[in-house]
Design an enzyme around this catalytic site. Structure first.
Site: not given
Ligand code: AP5
Length: 211
Positions: A8, A83, A122, A155, A166
């Site tokens: 994403k 979410r 990552r 991370r 997660r």
């Molecule tokens: P990336 O692009 O970062 O993937 P992502 O879907 O954004 O995954 P996140 O790590 O952001 O996951 P998340 O949604 O759980 O975390 P968030 O930070 O929002 O890619 C991931 C990896 O894959 C990278 O290394 C990338 O290079 C690689 N990659 C990408 N595409 C690829 C491909 N095609 N092929 C190979 N490799 C690839 O949330 C973190 C925490 O914050 C949550 O657990 C929660 O505690 C809190 N939080 C965030 N938002 C909320 C909310 N709305 N409500 C409540 N708590 C929240």
């Protein structure tokens, strides 16, 4: 929307740059608050480190503040939000207040084993934010960021046991919301988010109607 590691953030950044609009990722906004060690950041950290969701009111407050920005007037991308059902309803109310509508919800679908592979591989540079993948895109000199010489690290919540939490939280709280959007009047665009980053980007552009 999509499970952790679905791409994403990676794809949202590219689309935001192409469309010249801001992208608001709740994960990034929360990590900024943690880095600043603000009271909100200290509260959020307790949840983030264990892979649980931060309370809805905290997250809604951050999004509300972000959307007040003048740069959001021409449009914006939300990443990792909403979410939960409460967040989706809160977003709806916020948009109605501003006379706005969502153009689409994009759902990035990847198998769980791919999420685990991507997240545990990552590494992020704390100095400049550069993202590396140990499998395919490691820094040229091991442990040293190509861009700023910093030391890329995992991370905290990318450790395998936290990734499992997660994914469980995603299944319980967020997956039902994807189904809910599928039944709503908002256009739900589903992508098989596997393949290279460029391949997924091409699928995204064609799904949202950019050529
Ligand atoms: P990336 O692009 O970062 O993937 P992502 O879907 O954004 O995954 P996140 O790590 O952001 O996951 P998340 O949604 O759980 O975390 P968030 O930070 O929002 O890619 C991931 C990896 O894959 C990278 O290394 C990338 O290079 C690689 N990659 C990408 N595409 C690829 C491909 N095609 N092929 C190979 N490799 C690839 O949330 C973190 C925490 O914050 C949550 O657990 C929660 O505690 C809190 N939080 C965030 N938002 C909320 C909310 N709305 N409500 C409540 N708590 C929240």
């Amino acid at each position: 929307m999509g499970p952790p590691g679905a791409g994403k953030g990676t794809q949202g950044d590219r689309l935001a740059e192409r469309c010249r609009i801001p992208k608001y990722a709740t994960g990034d906004l929360l990590r900024d608050a943690v880095r600043l060690d603000s009271p909100l950041g200290r509260e959020a950290r307790r949840y983030m480190d264990s892979g649980e969701l931060v309370p809805d009111d905290v997250v809604l407050g951050l999004v509300c503040e972000a959307l007040e920005s003048p740069v959001a007037r021409k449009g914006f991308i939300l990443d990792g939000f909403p979410r939960t059902q409460v967040q989706a309803v809160g977003l709806q109310a916020l948009l109605e207040e501003k006379g706005l509508e969502l153009d689409a919800v994009v759902f990035f679908d990847v198998p769980e084993e791919e999420s685990v592979r991507r997240l545990t591989g990552r590494r992020v540079c704390p100095g400049c934010g550069a993202v590396y993948r140990v499998q395919t895109n490691a820094p040229a000199a091991a442990d040293t960021c190509d861009k700023c010489g910093g030391r890329p690290e995992m991370r905290e919540d990318d450790r395998e046991e936290i990734v499992s939490s997660r994914l469980r939280v995603y299944r319980e709280s967020t997956q039902p919301l994807v189904e809910w959007y599928g039944r709503s009047s908002t256009s739900l665009l589903e992508l098989a988010a596997v393949g290279s980053v460029d391949e997924v980007y091409d699928k995204l552009l064609s799904a949202v109607g950019c050529s």
